[in-house]
Design a protein around this motif. Structure first.
Motif, PDB file in Angstrom:
ATOM      1  N   THR A  44     -14.176 -16.197   8.727  1.00  0.00           N
ATOM      2  CA  THR A  44     -14.070 -17.543   9.294  1.00  0.00           C
ATOM      3  C   THR A  44     -12.601 -17.908   9.434  1.00  0.00           C
ATOM      4  N   ALA A  45     -12.276 -18.502  10.519  1.00  0.00           N
ATOM      5  CA  ALA A  45     -10.909 -18.966  10.775  1.00  0.00           C
ATOM      6  C   ALA A  45     -10.957 -20.468  11.031  1.00  0.00           C
ATOM      7  N   GLN A  46      -9.795 -21.043  11.317  1.00  0.00           N
ATOM      8  CA  GLN A  46      -9.747 -22.471  11.619  1.00  0.00           C
ATOM      9  C   GLN A  46     -10.626 -22.791  12.830  1.00  0.00           C
ATOM     10  N   HIS A  47     -10.561 -21.944  13.831  1.00  0.00           N
ATOM     11  CA  HIS A  47     -11.332 -22.153  15.053  1.00  0.00           C
ATOM     12  C   HIS A  47     -12.307 -20.984  15.205  1.00  0.00           C
ATOM     13  N   ILE A  48     -13.595 -21.265  15.167  1.00  0.00           N
ATOM     14  CA  ILE A  48     -14.598 -20.210  15.311  1.00  0.00           C
ATOM     15  C   ILE A  48     -14.949 -20.069  16.787  1.00  0.00           C
ATOM     16  N   ASP A  49     -14.685 -18.885  17.298  1.00  0.00           N
ATOM     17  CA  ASP A  49     -15.009 -18.568  18.690  1.00  0.00           C
ATOM     18  C   ASP A  49     -16.526 -18.607  18.856  1.00  0.00           C
ATOM     19  N   PRO A  50     -17.054 -19.296  19.875  1.00  0.00           N
ATOM     20  CA  PRO A  50     -18.507 -19.354  20.088  1.00  0.00           C
ATOM     21  C   PRO A  50     -19.151 -17.971  20.209  1.00  0.00           C
ATOM     22  N   GLY A  51     -18.430 -17.014  20.803  1.00  0.00           N
ATOM     23  CA  GLY A  51     -18.959 -15.655  20.907  1.00  0.00           C
ATOM     24  C   GLY A  51     -19.119 -15.007  19.550  1.00  0.00           C
ATOM     25  N   THR A  52     -18.139 -15.231  18.675  1.00  0.00           N
ATOM     26  CA  THR A  52     -18.208 -14.681  17.320  1.00  0.00           C
ATOM     27  C   THR A  52     -19.357 -15.319  16.551  1.00  0.00           C
ATOM     28  N   GLN A  53     -19.527 -16.618  16.709  1.00  0.00           N
ATOM     29  CA  GLN A  53     -20.634 -17.302  16.030  1.00  0.00           C
ATOM     30  C   GLN A  53     -21.973 -16.759  16.501  1.00  0.00           C
ATOM     31  N   SER A  54     -22.069 -16.461  17.788  1.00  0.00           N
ATOM     32  CA  SER A  54     -23.302 -15.901  18.337  1.00  0.00           C
ATOM     33  C   SER A  54     -23.584 -14.522  17.729  1.00  0.00           C
ATOM     34  N   TRP A  55     -22.542 -13.693  17.625  1.00  0.00           N
ATOM     35  CA  TRP A  55     -22.713 -12.374  17.008  1.00  0.00           C
ATOM     36  C   TRP A  55     -23.106 -12.504  15.542  1.00  0.00           C
ATOM     37  N   ARG A  56     -22.508 -13.455  14.848  1.00  0.00           N
ATOM     38  CA  ARG A  56     -22.840 -13.663  13.429  1.00  0.00           C
ATOM     39  C   ARG A  56     -24.311 -14.062  13.287  1.00  0.00           C
ATOM     40  N   ASN A  57     -24.772 -14.966  14.149  1.00  0.00           N
ATOM     41  CA  ASN A  57     -26.169 -15.410  14.084  1.00  0.00           C
ATOM     42  C   ASN A  57     -27.128 -14.261  14.380  1.00  0.00           C
ATOM     43  N   GLN A  58     -26.797 -13.444  15.384  1.00  0.00           N
ATOM     44  CA  GLN A  58     -27.652 -12.302  15.713  1.00  0.00           C
ATOM     45  C   GLN A  58     -27.682 -11.295  14.566  1.00  0.00           C
ATOM     46  N   THR A  59     -26.528 -11.024  13.988  1.00  0.00           N
ATOM     47  CA  THR A  59     -26.453 -10.089  12.865  1.00  0.00           C
ATOM     48  C   THR A  59     -27.227 -10.632  11.672  1.00  0.00           C
ATOM     49  N   SER A  60     -27.113 -11.921  11.432  1.00  0.00           N
ATOM     50  CA  SER A  60     -27.828 -12.544  10.322  1.00  0.00           C
ATOM     51  C   SER A  60     -29.337 -12.379  10.471  1.00  0.00           C
ATOM     52  N   GLN A  61     -29.834 -12.481  11.688  1.00  0.00           N
ATOM     53  CA  GLN A  61     -31.274 -12.328  11.926  1.00  0.00           C
ATOM     54  C   GLN A  61     -31.725 -10.882  11.735  1.00  0.00           C
ATOM     55  N   GLN A  62     -30.837  -9.935  12.013  1.00  0.00           N
ATOM     56  CA  GLN A  62     -31.181  -8.520  11.897  1.00  0.00           C
ATOM     57  C   GLN A  62     -30.968  -7.969  10.495  1.00  0.00           C
ATOM     58  N   LEU A  63     -30.185  -8.656   9.689  1.00  0.00           N
ATOM     59  CA  LEU A  63     -29.856  -8.203   8.335  1.00  0.00           C
ATOM     60  C   LEU A  63     -30.906  -8.726   7.367  1.00  0.00           C
TER      61      LEU A  63
END
Length: 100
Positions: free
Chosen positions: A24-43
């Motif tokens: 996590t950084a000061q500004h979370i890129d929407p694309g990165t957040q999308s990848w995190r959400n997808q990974t979270s669902q698969q993990l």
């Protein structure tokens, strides 16, 4: 797959893994957040018992419903099975080996 002894610890480990993969950084890129959400669902994260039971349900073929037994009930079943085997009388060599 993240396995732990408790569901709470498994969720914490999953969060830590996601934080490591997607810092996590000061500004979370929407694309990165999308990848995190997808990974979270698969993990998958949970207890060893829940994981084992999920595998048995998915690949096993049992007529009876499956469940995880408490340790005490499992000990009682194993003891009863051993008593039955020992009183059977057909495997005397095996019985002598257990008694020695």
């Amino acid at each position: 797959v993240i396995l732990s002894l408790t569901n709470r610890d498994a969720e914490r480990l999953k969060t830590r893994a996601l934080d490591y993969l997607f810092p996590t950084a000061q500004h979370i890129d929407p694309g990165t957040q999308s990848w995190r959400n997808q990974t979270s669902q698969q993990l998958w994260s949970g207890t060893m018992h829940a994981f084992s039971l999920a595998i048995i349900h998915k690949y096993g073929s049992s007529v009876a419903p499956l469940r995880v037994l408490p340790a005490r009930e499992m000990r009682n079943r194993v003891s009863a099975s051993l008593r039955t085997l020992l009183n059977d009388g057909t495997s005397s060599q095996w019985q002598r080996g257990l008694r020695e």
